[in-house]
Write a protein that holds these residues in place. Structure first.
Motif, PDB file in Angstrom:
ATOM      1  N   SER A  11       0.843  -1.203   0.000  1.00 26.92           N
ATOM      2  CA  SER A  11       0.000   0.000   0.000  1.00 26.92           C
ATOM      3  C   SER A  11       0.879   1.254   0.000  1.00 26.92           C
ATOM      4  O   SER A  11       0.392   2.366  -0.152  1.00 26.92           O
ATOM      5  N   GLN A  12       2.216   1.050   0.121  1.00 24.86           N
ATOM      6  CA  GLN A  12       3.131   2.199   0.037  1.00 24.86           C
ATOM      7  C   GLN A  12       3.158   2.702  -1.407  1.00 24.86           C
ATOM      8  O   GLN A  12       2.982   1.909  -2.331  1.00 24.86           O
ATOM      9  N   PRO A  13       3.463   3.988  -1.600  1.00 26.18           N
ATOM     10  CA  PRO A  13       3.558   4.447  -2.988  1.00 26.18           C
ATOM     11  C   PRO A  13       4.754   3.855  -3.714  1.00 26.18           C
ATOM     12  O   PRO A  13       5.814   3.654  -3.112  1.00 26.18           O
ATOM     13  N   CYS A  14       4.542   3.540  -4.974  1.00 25.66           N
ATOM     14  CA  CYS A  14       5.624   3.089  -5.840  1.00 25.66           C
ATOM     15  C   CYS A  14       5.829   4.222  -6.839  1.00 25.66           C
ATOM     16  O   CYS A  14       4.868   4.672  -7.470  1.00 25.66           O
ATOM     17  N   ASN A  15       7.061   4.725  -6.972  1.00 24.50           N
ATOM     18  CA  ASN A  15       7.296   5.905  -7.810  1.00 24.50           C
ATOM     19  C   ASN A  15       8.228   5.625  -8.971  1.00 24.50           C
ATOM     20  O   ASN A  15       9.176   4.842  -8.838  1.00 24.50           O
ATOM     21  N   PHE A  16       7.946   6.312 -10.078  1.00 26.21           N
ATOM     22  CA  PHE A  16       8.808   6.235 -11.262  1.00 26.21           C
ATOM     23  C   PHE A  16      10.084   7.012 -10.978  1.00 26.21           C
ATOM     24  O   PHE A  16      10.026   8.128 -10.456  1.00 26.21           O
ATOM     25  N   ILE A  17      11.253   6.440 -11.307  1.00 27.14           N
ATOM     26  CA  ILE A  17      12.506   7.181 -11.098  1.00 27.14           C
ATOM     27  C   ILE A  17      13.056   7.691 -12.426  1.00 27.14           C
ATOM     28  O   ILE A  17      13.309   8.864 -12.589  1.00 27.14           O
ATOM     29  N   VAL A  18      13.232   6.752 -13.382  1.00 29.24           N
ATOM     30  CA  VAL A  18      13.894   7.163 -14.621  1.00 29.24           C
ATOM     31  C   VAL A  18      13.574   6.196 -15.765  1.00 29.24           C
ATOM     32  O   VAL A  18      13.309   5.013 -15.522  1.00 29.24           O
ATOM     33  N   GLY A  19      13.563   6.715 -16.969  1.00 32.28           N
ATOM     34  CA  GLY A  19      13.492   5.885 -18.167  1.00 32.28           C
ATOM     35  C   GLY A  19      14.874   5.953 -18.796  1.00 32.28           C
ATOM     36  O   GLY A  19      15.284   7.016 -19.251  1.00 32.28           O
ATOM     37  N   ALA A  20      15.621   4.852 -18.791  1.00 31.18           N
ATOM     38  CA  ALA A  20      17.022   4.905 -19.201  1.00 31.18           C
ATOM     39  C   ALA A  20      17.258   4.170 -20.509  1.00 31.18           C
ATOM     40  O   ALA A  20      16.806   3.047 -20.693  1.00 31.18           O
ATOM     41  N   SER A  21      17.993   4.821 -21.421  1.00 30.91           N
ATOM     42  CA  SER A  21      18.365   4.175 -22.683  1.00 30.91           C
ATOM     43  C   SER A  21      19.776   3.628 -22.587  1.00 30.91           C
ATOM     44  O   SER A  21      20.326   3.111 -23.553  1.00 30.91           O
ATOM     45  N   ASN A  22      20.369   3.790 -21.400  1.00 34.15           N
ATOM     46  CA  ASN A  22      21.741   3.365 -21.171  1.00 34.15           C
ATOM     47  C   ASN A  22      21.853   2.980 -19.694  1.00 34.15           C
ATOM     48  O   ASN A  22      21.312   3.703 -18.846  1.00 34.15           O
ATOM     49  N   VAL A  23      22.512   1.885 -19.371  1.00 35.14           N
ATOM     50  CA  VAL A  23      22.578   1.460 -17.951  1.00 35.14           C
ATOM     51  C   VAL A  23      23.242   2.502 -17.056  1.00 35.14           C
ATOM     52  O   VAL A  23      22.951   2.573 -15.867  1.00 35.14           O
ATOM     53  N   LYS A  24      24.116   3.309 -17.653  1.00 32.67           N
ATOM     54  CA  LYS A  24      24.810   4.324 -16.840  1.00 32.67           C
ATOM     55  C   LYS A  24      23.834   5.369 -16.303  1.00 32.67           C
ATOM     56  O   LYS A  24      24.128   6.067 -15.333  1.00 32.67           O
ATOM     57  N   ALA A  25      22.663   5.474 -16.931  1.00 32.43           N
ATOM     58  CA  ALA A  25      21.664   6.458 -16.471  1.00 32.43           C
ATOM     59  C   ALA A  25      20.855   5.936 -15.278  1.00 32.43           C
ATOM     60  O   ALA A  25      20.052   6.665 -14.698  1.00 32.43           O
ATOM     61  N   LEU A  26      21.079   4.663 -14.914  1.00 29.12           N
ATOM     62  CA  LEU A  26      20.338   4.102 -13.775  1.00 29.12           C
ATOM     63  C   LEU A  26      21.051   4.468 -12.476  1.00 29.12           C
ATOM     64  O   LEU A  26      22.274   4.342 -12.380  1.00 29.12           O
ATOM     65  N   GLY A  66       6.068  -3.463 -28.627  1.00 32.05           N
ATOM     66  CA  GLY A  66       7.367  -2.830 -28.895  1.00 32.05           C
ATOM     67  C   GLY A  66       7.446  -1.372 -28.496  1.00 32.05           C
ATOM     68  O   GLY A  66       8.331  -0.650 -28.952  1.00 32.05           O
ATOM     69  N   ARG A  67       6.544  -0.915 -27.623  1.00 27.30           N
ATOM     70  CA  ARG A  67       6.548   0.498 -27.238  1.00 27.30           C
ATOM     71  C   ARG A  67       7.630   0.858 -26.215  1.00 27.30           C
ATOM     72  O   ARG A  67       8.165   1.959 -26.249  1.00 27.30           O
ATOM     73  N   THR A  68       7.904  -0.071 -25.279  1.00 25.99           N
ATOM     74  CA  THR A  68       8.903   0.251 -24.251  1.00 25.99           C
ATOM     75  C   THR A  68      10.284   0.017 -24.830  1.00 25.99           C
ATOM     76  O   THR A  68      10.693  -1.122 -25.047  1.00 25.99           O
ATOM     77  N   GLN A  69      10.998   1.131 -25.119  1.00 23.57           N
ATOM     78  CA  GLN A  69      12.310   0.982 -25.742  1.00 23.57           C
ATOM     79  C   GLN A  69      13.400   1.484 -24.806  1.00 23.57           C
ATOM     80  O   GLN A  69      14.464   1.896 -25.229  1.00 23.57           O
ATOM     81  N   GLN A  70      13.079   1.497 -23.513  1.00 23.82           N
ATOM     82  CA  GLN A  70      14.078   1.853 -22.520  1.00 23.82           C
ATOM     83  C   GLN A  70      13.809   1.068 -21.249  1.00 23.82           C
ATOM     84  O   GLN A  70      12.814   0.357 -21.167  1.00 23.82           O
ATOM     85  N   ILE A  71      14.708   1.200 -20.277  1.00 19.39           N
ATOM     86  CA  ILE A  71      14.489   0.539 -18.997  1.00 19.39           C
ATOM     87  C   ILE A  71      13.787   1.542 -18.096  1.00 19.39           C
ATOM     88  O   ILE A  71      14.317   2.624 -17.824  1.00 19.39           O
ATOM     89  N   ASN A  72      12.577   1.204 -17.670  1.00 17.35           N
ATOM     90  CA  ASN A  72      11.867   2.085 -16.747  1.00 17.35           C
ATOM     91  C   ASN A  72      12.077   1.570 -15.335  1.00 17.35           C
ATOM     92  O   ASN A  72      11.802   0.406 -15.040  1.00 17.35           O
ATOM     93  N   LEU A  73      12.600   2.459 -14.479  1.00 13.89           N
ATOM     94  CA  LEU A  73      12.917   2.055 -13.113  1.00 13.89           C
ATOM     95  C   LEU A  73      11.957   2.730 -12.136  1.00 13.89           C
ATOM     96  O   LEU A  73      11.697   3.930 -12.245  1.00 13.89           O
ATOM     97  N   PHE A  74      11.440   1.925 -11.210  1.00 18.45           N
ATOM     98  CA  PHE A  74      10.509   2.421 -10.184  1.00 18.45           C
ATOM     99  C   PHE A  74      11.083   2.070  -8.825  1.00 18.45           C
ATOM    100  O   PHE A  74      11.948   1.203  -8.710  1.00 18.45           O
ATOM    101  N   THR A  75      10.567   2.720  -7.783  1.00 21.99           N
ATOM    102  CA  THR A  75      11.025   2.349  -6.447  1.00 21.99           C
ATOM    103  C   THR A  75       9.895   2.356  -5.436  1.00 21.99           C
ATOM    104  O   THR A  75       8.964   3.159  -5.528  1.00 21.99           O
ATOM    105  N   VAL A  76       9.984   1.406  -4.509  1.00 23.33           N
ATOM    106  CA  VAL A  76       9.183   1.468  -3.294  1.00 23.33           C
ATOM    107  C   VAL A  76      10.215   1.773  -2.218  1.00 23.33           C
ATOM    108  O   VAL A  76      11.073   0.939  -1.930  1.00 23.33           O
ATOM    109  N   ALA A  77      10.163   3.010  -1.712  1.00 19.33           N
ATOM    110  CA  ALA A  77      11.200   3.467  -0.794  1.00 19.33           C
ATOM    111  C   ALA A  77      11.172   2.655   0.499  1.00 19.33           C
ATOM    112  O   ALA A  77      10.100   2.223   0.919  1.00 19.33           O
ATOM    113  N   PRO A  78      12.320   2.472   1.162  1.00 20.42           N
ATOM    114  CA  PRO A  78      13.619   2.983   0.740  1.00 20.42           C
ATOM    115  C   PRO A  78      14.457   1.933   0.003  1.00 20.42           C
ATOM    116  O   PRO A  78      15.530   2.254  -0.484  1.00 20.42           O
ATOM    117  N   CYS A  79      13.957   0.697  -0.085  1.00 18.73           N
ATOM    118  CA  CYS A  79      14.930  -0.340  -0.436  1.00 18.73           C
ATOM    119  C   CYS A  79      14.685  -1.111  -1.726  1.00 18.73           C
ATOM    120  O   CYS A  79      15.555  -1.847  -2.167  1.00 18.73           O
TER     121      CYS A  79
END
Ligand SMILES: Nc1nc2c(ncn2[C@@H]2O[C@H](COP(=O)(O)OP(=O)(O)O)[C@@H](O)[C@H]2O)c(=O)[nH]1
Ligand SMILES: [Mg+2]
Length: 208
Positions: A11-26, A66-79
């Motif tokens: 029930s905690q919020p899950c938030n979008f962090i980044v859409g990365a086209s390169n692993v270095k952006a994670l 084929g729409r998702t052409q990047q890695i979308n990262l989400f988080t449930v804080a903090p871990c």
């Protein structure tokens, strides 16, 4: 396992962090644990993430493969980090894009040390395809722990689902890094995601 603890976690919020086209952006915040969702294009990765984390607007769901052409990262804080990876097996994506996405996905698995489990999604109507088997081979080779999740179970009969689970089990037992419990889910039922929530909860609380 207390189901109220699991309910509280999800029930905690899950938030979008980044859409990365390169692993270095994670981002690399330590310590944390990460899980990833992968599977053929249109299998239901984004829908499942939305159902598990109780937010229908979190990951973009599309009728067009084929729409998702990047890695979308989400988080449930903090871990806990959750990665929605680009799909494979696309019909209408150029060869150069396919190559680019394969490189992205491969470098993701090579670089994310904190990755604890990959959920490999398989459409219950279609079963394991050759491209899914290729992913299993890849995970075994790179010692990545993977678990099969059947999606869209609302679209098939109960008896067919039992046979499918049994068939897939007899294949995955050859892969030592594949969990032999085949999970089943549907975006139309909160009840159907209970078992995968339990897995995710256990993974994210393993070291605490
Ligand atoms: N009936 C049914 N349709 C689903 C389910 N999960 C996803 N879909 C549909 O399948 C299509 C692709 O879903 P999406 O989550 O975008 O797949 P992705 O490409 O793997 O991220 C969309 O039209 C969804 O509404 C499910 O459990 N049941
Ligand atoms: Mg998606």
């Amino acid at each position: 396992m207390s189901s109220s603890k699991i309910a509280r976690f999800f029930s905690q919020p899950c938030n979008f962090i980044v859409g990365a086209s390169n692993v270095k952006a994670l981002p690399n915040y330590f310590p944390h644990c990460e899980i990833a969702f992968i599977g053929r294009s249109n299998v239901g990765k984004s829908s499942l993430i939305n159902t598990i984390f109780n937010n229908q607007h979190l990951a973009k769901v599309s009728k067009t493969p084929g729409r998702t052409q990047q890695i979308n990262l989400f988080t449930v804080a903090p871990c806990l980090y959750i990665a929605d990876l680009p799909g494979y097996g696309y019909a209408n994506v150029s060869q150069s894009m396919i190559t680019k996405l394969s490189v992205l996905v491969e470098s993701y698995f090579k670089h994310r040390q904190e990755l604890q489990r990959v959920f490999l999604l398989v459409d219950a109507r279609h079963g394991l395809k050759r491209s899914d088997i290729a992913m299993l081979e890849f995970f075994n080779h790179h010692t990545v722990c993977v678990q099969i999740v059947l999606t869209k179970i609302d679209k098939i009969k109960e008896e067919a689902l039992v046979i499918l689970q049994h068939d897939i089990q007899s294949i995955v037992c050859r892969y030592s890094f594949c969990n032999d419990t085949i999970l089943t889910t549907s975006k139309t039922s909160q009840q159907s995601v209970h078992a995968i929530r339990q897995e995710i909860y256990n993974i994210s609380h393993m070291s605490s």
